[in-house]
Design an enzyme around this catalytic site. Structure first.
Site, short mmCIF file in Angstrom:
data_model
loop_
_atom_site.label_atom_id
_atom_site.label_comp_id
_atom_site.label_asym_id
_atom_site.label_seq_id
_atom_site.Cartn_x
_atom_site.Cartn_y
_atom_site.Cartn_z
N ASN A 19 7.62 38.03 32.70
CA ASN A 19 8.24 36.91 33.41
C ASN A 19 8.14 37.00 34.93
O ASN A 19 8.35 36.02 35.63
CB ASN A 19 9.69 36.74 32.97
N HIS A 65 11.42 43.21 24.18
CA HIS A 65 11.24 41.81 24.60
C HIS A 65 10.13 41.15 23.78
O HIS A 65 8.94 41.37 24.02
CB HIS A 65 10.91 41.79 26.10
N GLU A 96 7.13 43.56 24.72
CA GLU A 96 7.22 44.32 25.97
C GLU A 96 8.40 45.28 25.80
O GLU A 96 9.52 44.83 25.55
CB GLU A 96 7.49 43.30 27.10
N SER A 150 15.02 38.57 28.79
CA SER A 150 13.76 38.15 29.42
C SER A 150 13.59 38.75 30.79
O SER A 150 12.49 38.75 31.34
CB SER A 150 13.77 36.64 29.64
C1 CAA Z 1 10.42 33.45 28.27
C2 CAA Z 1 10.14 34.83 27.81
O1 CAA Z 1 10.98 35.72 28.05
C3 CAA Z 1 8.88 35.26 27.18
C4 CAA Z 1 8.16 34.23 26.38
O2 CAA Z 1 8.30 34.16 25.19
S1 CAA Z 1 7.19 33.21 27.26
C5 CAA Z 1 6.44 32.19 26.06
C6 CAA Z 1 5.28 32.89 25.40
N1 CAA Z 1 4.65 31.96 24.48
C7 CAA Z 1 3.65 31.18 24.83
O3 CAA Z 1 3.12 31.26 25.93
C8 CAA Z 1 3.22 30.20 23.78
C9 CAA Z 1 2.07 29.35 24.25
N2 CAA Z 1 1.68 28.46 23.16
C10 CAA Z 1 0.90 28.89 22.14
O4 CAA Z 1 0.46 30.03 22.08
C11 CAA Z 1 0.59 27.87 21.09
O5 CAA Z 1 0.76 26.58 21.64
C12 CAA Z 1 1.50 28.01 19.80
C13 CAA Z 1 1.17 29.33 19.10
C14 CAA Z 1 2.98 27.96 20.13
C15 CAA Z 1 1.20 26.84 18.88
O6 CAA Z 1 -0.15 26.88 18.59
P1 CAA Z 1 -1.01 25.55 18.47
O7 CAA Z 1 -2.36 25.96 18.02
O8 CAA Z 1 -0.86 24.79 19.73
O9 CAA Z 1 -0.26 24.68 17.41
P2 CAA Z 1 -0.20 24.80 15.84
O10 CAA Z 1 -1.58 24.71 15.24
O11 CAA Z 1 0.80 23.79 15.43
O12 CAA Z 1 0.39 26.23 15.57
C16 CAA Z 1 -0.38 27.40 15.32
C17 CAA Z 1 0.44 28.25 14.38
O13 CAA Z 1 1.66 28.66 15.02
C18 CAA Z 1 2.77 28.32 14.20
N3 CAA Z 1 3.88 27.90 15.04
C19 CAA Z 1 3.87 26.96 15.99
N4 CAA Z 1 5.09 26.85 16.54
C20 CAA Z 1 5.88 27.74 15.90
C21 CAA Z 1 7.24 28.09 16.03
N5 CAA Z 1 8.04 27.54 16.93
N6 CAA Z 1 7.72 29.06 15.20
C22 CAA Z 1 6.92 29.66 14.31
N7 CAA Z 1 5.63 29.36 14.14
C23 CAA Z 1 5.12 28.41 14.94
C24 CAA Z 1 2.32 27.13 13.39
O14 CAA Z 1 3.06 27.04 12.20
C25 CAA Z 1 0.87 27.47 13.15
O15 CAA Z 1 0.80 28.34 12.05
P3 CAA Z 1 -0.26 28.07 10.89
O16 CAA Z 1 -1.51 28.69 11.42
O17 CAA Z 1 0.36 28.76 9.76
O18 CAA Z 1 -0.36 26.58 10.74
N1 NDP Z 2 13.43 31.22 24.77
C1 NDP Z 2 12.44 32.08 24.96
O1 NDP Z 2 11.25 31.68 25.01
C2 NDP Z 2 12.71 33.53 25.09
C3 NDP Z 2 14.00 33.98 25.26
N2 NDP Z 2 14.24 35.33 25.37
C4 NDP Z 2 15.60 35.82 25.55
O2 NDP Z 2 16.23 35.82 24.28
C5 NDP Z 2 17.64 35.57 24.45
C6 NDP Z 2 18.04 34.37 23.60
O3 NDP Z 2 17.28 33.25 23.97
P1 NDP Z 2 17.08 31.99 22.99
O4 NDP Z 2 16.97 32.44 21.59
O5 NDP Z 2 16.02 31.17 23.60
O6 NDP Z 2 18.49 31.26 23.20
P2 NDP Z 2 19.26 30.24 22.22
O7 NDP Z 2 20.17 29.47 23.11
O8 NDP Z 2 18.28 29.54 21.36
O9 NDP Z 2 20.11 31.22 21.25
C7 NDP Z 2 21.14 32.08 21.64
C8 NDP Z 2 22.12 32.18 20.47
O10 NDP Z 2 23.06 33.22 20.70
C9 NDP Z 2 24.35 32.70 20.42
N3 NDP Z 2 25.34 33.48 21.16
C10 NDP Z 2 25.71 33.32 22.47
N4 NDP Z 2 26.63 34.27 22.77
C11 NDP Z 2 26.82 35.02 21.67
C12 NDP Z 2 27.63 36.15 21.35
N5 NDP Z 2 28.43 36.69 22.26
N6 NDP Z 2 27.58 36.66 20.08
C13 NDP Z 2 26.76 36.13 19.15
N7 NDP Z 2 25.97 35.06 19.40
C14 NDP Z 2 26.00 34.52 20.63
C15 NDP Z 2 24.26 31.26 20.85
O11 NDP Z 2 25.34 30.51 20.35
P3 NDP Z 2 25.86 29.21 21.23
O12 NDP Z 2 24.72 28.26 21.28
O13 NDP Z 2 27.02 28.75 20.44
O14 NDP Z 2 26.24 29.75 22.58
C16 NDP Z 2 22.91 30.89 20.24
O15 NDP Z 2 23.01 30.63 18.85
C17 NDP Z 2 17.86 35.38 25.96
O16 NDP Z 2 18.22 36.61 26.53
C18 NDP Z 2 16.48 34.96 26.45
O17 NDP Z 2 16.27 35.24 27.80
C19 NDP Z 2 13.23 36.26 25.28
C20 NDP Z 2 11.95 35.86 25.05
C21 NDP Z 2 11.57 34.46 25.00
#
Ligand code: CAA
Ligand code: NDP
Length: 282
Positions: free
Chosen positions: A190, A140, A152, A119
Site C-alpha cells: 500500500n 496481509h 505480505e 493494510s
Molecule cells: C487494500 C489492500 O490492503 C491490499 C489489496 O488487496 S489491494 C487490491 C489487490 N487486488 C487487485 O489489485 C485486484 C485487481 N483486479 C483483478 O486482478 C481482477 O480484476 C479480478 C481478479 C478481481 C477479476 O478478474 P477479471 O478477469 O477482471 O474478472 P472475472 O473473469 O470476472 O474474474 C476472474 C476470476 O476471479 C473470480 N473473482 C472475481 N471477483 C471475485 C471476488 N470478489 N471474490 C472471489 N472471486 C472473485 C471470478 O469468479 C473468476 O473466477 P473464475 O475463473 O472461476 O470464473
Molecule cells: N478491502 C480490501 O481490499 C483490503 C482490506 N484489508 C484490511 O482488512 C481489514 C478489513 O477490511 P474489509 O474486509 O475490507 O472491511 P469490511 O468493512 O468489509 O469488514 C469488516 C468487518 O469487521 C466487522 N467488525 C468491526 N469491528 C469488529 C469487532 N470489534 N469484532 C468483530 N467484528 C468487527 C465489521 O462489522 P460492522 O460492519 O458491523 O462494523 C465488518 O463485518 C481492514 O484492516 C483492511 O484494511 C486488507 C487487504 C485488502
C-alpha cells in the site's frame, strides 16, 4: 506447535475470503463477527464461490461439503480459547484493533499466534498492547482473497523467527506466496498502490478526466486488470482513506495528503461497491 484451528475476526469482504481459503486448505475455522447478519452474509458469499468452483470442475461437491463443515460461525470472542491462530480482519482503525488484541491476549492459549490483516497500521504498535509481542505478526492478504496469490507477511519489531516461520508455512499451506517485509507505514503493497489510487482521485478532482477515462488510460495504457478508481471502489473508499492517513501521518510528508474528494465521498457514506456508490454506481 502445529496450527490446526484458526479464528478469523470480522466477516467482511476480507474476513470471509480468509476464512474460505483456510477451510479449503483443511484448517478448522471459526468465523467471528459481532453481528449474526454479517456472519450470514459472509458464509453465503463463501457458499456461492464454492458452488461456482464446483460448476467449473475446480473442486468436487464433496470438497465443497467438507469445506463448509470445517467452517463454524461465532459471535462470542471467548471461542478463541480453542484456537492456535487468530487472524484479525476488522475495520482499519488502531483503537478497534488494539481492543480486539487486548481481549485476544487474555482469551487465547499461551501458544497462540495473533495475526492482523491490517493494510497499513503498525504491527509493532498492535503487538505492544499484548503480553506476547513476539507472537504477533501481520498477515496481509490481497482482495479478492480466493483469487490473489500474495500474502505480505509483516514482522513487527519483536516478532520472533518461530512466529514468522509458522506463518510462512501456513501461507504456503494456503497455496499462496509469502513475501517478508518490515514494519513501515503501508508496508510495501500500500505504500506503492495507494498513492497511485490517491493520484487518480486527484486527476478527477482537478477535472483532468472523468473516472471512466482515468480507468481506461490505466487499463488499456498500462494493462492494469482494473482501473484505479474501480479498484478504489472495490477495496472500499473508507479503507483507502484510512491507509492514506496512515501514510500521511507515518511519514509526515505532504506527498501522501489524502485527496479532499476521497474525504468527501467517505463523509457522504459513498464507500464504493460495498455501499452501492463510490466513483461508480452499483
Ligand atoms: C487494500 C489492500 O490492503 C491490499 C489489496 O488487496 S489491494 C487490491 C489487490 N487486488 C487487485 O489489485 C485486484 C485487481 N483486479 C483483478 O486482478 C481482477 O480484476 C479480478 C481478479 C478481481 C477479476 O478478474 P477479471 O478477469 O477482471 O474478472 P472475472 O473473469 O470476472 O474474474 C476472474 C476470476 O476471479 C473470480 N473473482 C472475481 N471477483 C471475485 C471476488 N470478489 N471474490 C472471489 N472471486 C472473485 C471470478 O469468479 C473468476 O473466477 P473464475 O475463473 O472461476 O470464473
Ligand atoms: N478491502 C480490501 O481490499 C483490503 C482490506 N484489508 C484490511 O482488512 C481489514 C478489513 O477490511 P474489509 O474486509 O475490507 O472491511 P469490511 O468493512 O468489509 O469488514 C469488516 C468487518 O469487521 C466487522 N467488525 C468491526 N469491528 C469488529 C469487532 N470489534 N469484532 C468483530 N467484528 C468487527 C465489521 O462489522 P460492522 O460492519 O458491523 O462494523 C465488518 O463485518 C481492514 O484492516 C483492511 O484494511 C486488507 C487487504 C485488502
Amino acid at each position: 506447535m502445529a496450527i490446526k484451528k484458526v479464528m478469523v475476526i470480522g466477516a467482511g469482504q476480507m474476513g470471509s475470503g480468509i476464512a474460505q481459503v483456510c477451510a479449503q486448505a483443511g484448517f478448522d475455522v471459526l468465523l467471528h463477527d459481532m453481528k449474526e447478519a454479517a456472519l450470514d452474509k459472509g458464509i453465503s458469499t463463501i457458499e456461492k464461490l464454492l458452488t461456482r468452483a464446483v460448476e467449473k470442475d475446480r473442486i468436487s461437491e464433496a470438497d465443497k461439503t467438507s469445506t463448509l463443515d470445517r467452517l463454524t460461525k461465532s459471535t462470542n470472542l471467548e471461542d478463541a480459547k480453542s484456537c492456535d491462530l487468530v487472524i484479525e480482519a476488522v475495520v482499519e482503525n488502531m483503537d478497534v484493533k488494539t481492543k480486539v488484541f487486548q481481549q485476544l491476549d487474555e482469551i487465547t492459549p499461551k501458544h497462540a499466534i495473533l495475526a492482523s490483516n491490517t493494510s497499513s497500521l503498525p504491527i509493532t504498535e498492535i503487538a505492544a498492547v499484548t503480553n506476547r509481542p513476539d507472537q504477533v505478526i501481520g498477515m496481509h492478504f490481497m482482495n479478492p482473497v480466493p483469487v490473489m496469490k500474495l500474502v505480505e507477511i509483516i514482522r513487527g519489531l519483536q516478532t520472533s523467527d518461530a512466529t514468522y516461520q509458522a506463518i510462512e508455512k501456513m501461507t504456503n499451506d494456503l497455496n499462496k506466496t509469502p513475501v517478508e517485509v518490515n514494519d513501515f507505514p503501508g508496508f510495501v503493497s500500500n505504500r506503492i498502490l495507494m498513492p497511485m489510487i490517491n493520484e487518480a482521485i486527484y486527476t478527477v478532482y482537478e477535472g483532468v478526466a472523468s473516472p471512466e477515462d482515468v480507468d481506461t488510460v490505466m487499463k488499456l495504457g498500462m494493462n492494469h486488470p482494473m482501473g484505479p478508481l474501480t479498484l478504489a471502489d472495490f477495496i472500499g473508499l473508507d479503507t483507502c482513506l484510512y491507509i492514506m492517513e496512515v501514510l500521511y501521518e507515518g511519514f509526515g510528508d505532504s506527498k501522501y495528503r489524502p485527496c479532499p474528494l476521497l474525504r468527501k465521498y467517505v463523509k457522504a457514506g459513498w464507500l464504493g461497491k460495498k455501499t452501492g456508490r463510490g466513483f461508480y454506481q452499483y
